[in-house]
Design a protein around this motif. Structure first.
Motif, mmCIF file in Angstrom:
data_model
loop_
_atom_site.group_PDB
_atom_site.id
_atom_site.type_symbol
_atom_site.label_atom_id
_atom_site.label_comp_id
_atom_site.label_asym_id
_atom_site.label_seq_id
_atom_site.Cartn_x
_atom_site.Cartn_y
_atom_site.Cartn_z
ATOM 1 N N LEU A 17 0.826 -1.201 0.000
ATOM 2 C CA LEU A 17 0.000 0.000 0.000
ATOM 3 C C LEU A 17 0.864 1.256 0.000
ATOM 4 O O LEU A 17 0.595 2.213 -0.738
ATOM 5 C CB LEU A 17 -0.931 -0.001 1.210
ATOM 6 C CG LEU A 17 -1.847 1.224 1.357
ATOM 7 C CD1 LEU A 17 -2.728 1.381 0.127
ATOM 8 C CD2 LEU A 17 -2.702 1.103 2.610
ATOM 9 N N ALA A 21 0.801 4.069 -2.816
ATOM 10 C CA ALA A 21 0.362 5.391 -2.359
ATOM 11 C C ALA A 21 1.437 6.449 -2.584
ATOM 12 O O ALA A 21 1.129 7.605 -2.911
ATOM 13 C CB ALA A 21 -0.021 5.326 -0.883
ATOM 14 N N PHE A 157 -5.169 -0.639 -6.794
ATOM 15 C CA PHE A 157 -5.666 -0.452 -5.431
ATOM 16 C C PHE A 157 -6.882 -1.331 -5.155
ATOM 17 O O PHE A 157 -6.998 -1.899 -4.062
ATOM 18 C CB PHE A 157 -6.023 1.015 -5.194
ATOM 19 C CG PHE A 157 -4.839 1.916 -5.032
ATOM 20 C CD1 PHE A 157 -4.132 1.942 -3.830
ATOM 21 C CD2 PHE A 157 -4.417 2.739 -6.059
ATOM 22 C CE1 PHE A 157 -3.034 2.771 -3.656
ATOM 23 C CE2 PHE A 157 -3.313 3.578 -5.900
ATOM 24 C CZ PHE A 157 -2.625 3.593 -4.702
ATOM 25 N N SER A 201 -6.642 5.532 -5.372
ATOM 26 C CA SER A 201 -6.884 4.808 -4.118
ATOM 27 C C SER A 201 -8.248 5.141 -3.538
ATOM 28 O O SER A 201 -8.955 4.253 -3.021
ATOM 29 C CB SER A 201 -5.788 5.142 -3.089
ATOM 30 O OG SER A 201 -5.731 6.546 -2.865
ATOM 31 N N LEU A 235 -4.967 4.773 4.684
ATOM 32 C CA LEU A 235 -4.865 5.804 3.645
ATOM 33 C C LEU A 235 -5.009 7.216 4.204
ATOM 34 O O LEU A 235 -4.632 8.184 3.541
ATOM 35 C CB LEU A 235 -5.952 5.587 2.586
ATOM 36 C CG LEU A 235 -5.799 4.382 1.659
ATOM 37 C CD1 LEU A 235 -7.060 4.205 0.821
ATOM 38 C CD2 LEU A 235 -4.589 4.543 0.754
#
Length: 299
Positions: A17, A21, A157, A201, A235
């Motif tokens: 992730l 990201a 994602f 995302s 996130l």
């Protein structure tokens, strides 16, 4: 050298992730360029939202016709939006730009044996430009994108989040989220210009949130909300932002499934490459005038 993303690995979720990201911001289309498209008048001289959406739907038709992967389509849309956001192109060049983005995505995502010839791709898509036009445009696109092709898309994602949620839940809850259905919904969202301004995302998270909340209306999908909220916390997405994009996704899916929606016309593609039609094609079919010179003025 074309920039690529690392392939699938067994890295922990948090590591994967963070990798995606950290990169997604660098591959987002420039907002200033997207706003120019949004405010452009439909006078045949400027790129508009409507023209962009029609082009993406055509690419979806080609994706379905050839049986290419969702990754190919998502990557093509990502490159198209990024290019349109930095270059002021005229509508007459859009079909060439779109097909070139699609062709680059095919060569980046599909097996080499499945990559069609550029001439066949032009003919099947019924576009009126030549292979040399296409090769010239491809070079322009790659240069303007700094040869950075494989961006982390919403599909990356979505698959990552789906796998994580499946790890976190048990029993019948695992059957609630169908990845094929989610990917089909994502393709519909790609056809809507509004999502060009949304982080990949956040779009992926909103698709999952919509599906999970709709399921909660009919049954208690144990653990799904908790798993979703864990990803949201990773996130750093605010509830208001997620709710806003989720509503946008719901509206898009309703419009896409309605009879009023202009959907990709795959039947048109089937006709042009039927055996009888292919045998009847004349050499003159390919003798098409070159495109005018494409101005390379940035936004």
């Amino acid at each position: 050298m074309i920039d690529t993303l690392p392939g699938p690995t067994a890295l922990p979720f948090a590591v994967q992730l963070k990798t995606f990201a950290d990169q997604e911001g660098r591959f987002q289309p420039k907002l200033c360029g997207l706003r120019l498209i949004e405010t452009a008048q439909d006078n045949g001289l400027r790129m508009t939202v409507k023209l962009r959406e029609f082009e993406v739907k055509d690419l979806l038709s080609l994706t379905r016709f050839f049986g290419f992967s969702s990754e190919t389509f998502s990557l093509a849309v990502s490159m198209l939006d990024r290019f349109l956001a930095v270059m002021k192109i005229q509508p007459k060049h859009l079909s060439c730009v779109g097909l070139c983005c699609f062709y680059i995505a095919i060569k980046s995502s599909e097996e080499e044996k499945n990559v069609p010839l550029a001439n066949d791709l032009i003919r099947i898509s019924q576009n009126r430009f030549t292979v040399s036009d296409m090769m010239r445009m491809e070079k322009i696109i790659l240069e303007k994108l700094n040869w950075k092709v494989k961006a982390p898309t919403a599909l990356h994602f979505l698959r990552l989040f789906h796998a994580r949620i499946q790890e976190q839940v048990n029993g019948d809850s695992k059957k609630v989220l169908d990845l094929d259905r989610l990917e089909a919904q994502l393709k519909a969202c790609h056809c809507c210009f509004a999502f060009s301004k949304v982080k990949p995302s956040l779009l992926a998270l909103a698709l999952l949130a919509l599906e999970i909340h709709e399921e909660y209306e009919y049954s208690s999908a144990e653990g799904l909300l908790e798993a979703l909220q864990e990803i949201q916390q990773h996130l750093g997405v605010k509830d208001g932002d997620l709710s806003c994009v989720r509503e946008l996704v719901a509206k898009c899916l309703v419009e896409y499934s309605s009879t009023r929606c202009s959907r990709p016309n795959s039947q048109r593609l089937r006709w042009i490459i039927s055996g009888r039609t292919a045998r009847q094609l004349k050499h003159s079919y390919y003798k098409i005038a070159h495109l005018p010179t494409i101005p390379e003025s940035a936004c």
